[in-house]
Design an enzyme around this catalytic site. Structure first.
Site, PDB file in Angstrom:
ATOM      1  CB  ALA A   1      -0.984   0.035   1.166  1.00 36.95           C
ATOM      2  CB  ALA A   2       4.440   2.040  -0.186  1.00 36.82           C
ATOM      3  N   GLY A   3       2.381   2.654  -2.464  1.00 36.48           N
ATOM      4  CA  GLY A   3       1.975   3.403  -3.643  1.00 36.48           C
ATOM      5  C   GLY A   3       0.583   3.994  -3.492  1.00 36.48           C
ATOM      6  CG  ASP A   4      -2.697   1.522  -2.969  1.00 36.10           C
ATOM      7  OD1 ASP A   4      -2.658   1.739  -4.189  1.00 36.10           O
ATOM      8  OD2 ASP A   4      -2.860   0.383  -2.480  1.00 36.10           O
TER       9      ASP A   4
END
Length: 300
Positions: free
Chosen positions: A249-252
């Site tokens: 979820a880092a990109g989210d």
């Protein structure tokens, strides 16, 4: 503050922490197990909400335990309940995640009710899209729904931001509708046809996407930060240095934070810096939505 609408996926993540990701046919003994809320659309919507954005989230879950728990959780996060749709007789989306000792992950998704989101569902929120300043999309729902949502947004003057994940080919019409696209290295290579080994390559790949019709590009490069390309040129935004535990979820978080910053009047470079700070906090924690920071944690 500008209004943000997110249309996308909702999943329940089943994650196991292990020393390394197994090879095909191999069994590896794992350690910590977590069941947390996920789905790229949901992660991004929750990130917007926790970071102070004015957001509505349009998604579809199944009529099962996972769907009930997800809807209750989203309402608690402040997301309007009327846009959290239920598909009868269909299971909710589920993602199986393996996280290795370096915090890297591999993910397999069973879309479930996410695949039941339709263009008619988009038409039902046409007024909300028209009232928003930004529409944030991803690719864990049917492509025709993504394309239709973008078409509705453009027709009403709403800026479309696409996080093209998971990686997929995009139509010319969709590409030309985008105010901003936010691929990671792999996705950018697929879309542009340009191999990326360094920042110069990322700039060239982003330039290719702009030649194809995208107005602005931000390529996320993990621990190397991100590259922002606009009509004025390229800017590299360095990543914040942290000890990574889980990159899920880092990109989210980056995309949700980016939208919040843009809605507050920051330019794309300033917004990328804000998003990098939020994303850096998220990788120090296990899980998807469980890792999303609150605004106060960014020192603002």
């Amino acid at each position: 503050m500008s209004k943000i609408i997110v249309i996308g996926s909702s999943n329940t993540d089943l994650a196991i922490k292990t020393i390394r990701i197994p090879e095909p046919g191999e069994t590896v003994m794992g350690g910590t197990f977590m069941m947390t809320a996920g789905g790229k659309g949901a992660n991004q919507a929750v990130a917007v909400a926790r970071l102070g954005g004015d957001v509505a989230f349009v998604t579809k879950v199944g009529d099962d335990m996972f769907g009930d728990e997800s809807r209750a959780r989203y309402v608690k996060e402040g997301l309007p309940e009327k846009f959290l749709l239920v598909e009868k007789g269909t299971p909710s989306g589920v993602a199986l995640i393996t996280v290795d000792a370096r915090g890297e992950n591999c993910i397999v998704v069973a879309p479930g009710a996410n695949n039941a989101l339709t263009c008619a569902d988009v038409d039902a929120v046409r007024d909300e899209i028209a009232a928003a300043d930004y529409l944030l999309l991803q690719l864990e729902i049917p492509m025709e729904v993504v394309e239709h949502a973008a078409e509705v947004a453009v027709a009403n003057g709403t800026k479309v931001i696409l996080n093209p994940a998971p990686a997929a080919e995009l139509s010319k019409t969709l590409i030309e509708s985008l105010y901003l696209i936010t691929p990671n290295r792999t996705e950018c290579q697929l879309l542009s046809g340009v191999a990326i080994a360094n920042e110069a390559d990322a700039g060239a790949a982003a330039g290719k996407l702009m030649e194809m019709g995208v107005k602005n590009v931000i390529v996320t490069l993990g621990s190397k930060g991100s590259l922002v390309r606009t009509a004025e040129g390229c800017t590299v935004v360095e990543a914040c240095r942290v000890e990574s535990v889980d990159t899920t979820a880092a990109g989210d978080v980056f995309n949700g934070a980016l939208c919040v910053a843009l809605s507050e009047g920051k330019d794309l470079v300033e917004a990328a810096r804000f998003a990098s700070r939020a994303s850096a906090i998220s990788v120090t924690r296990m899980g998807a939505q469980s890792s999303v920071p609150y605004r106060a944690e960014l020192g603002e």
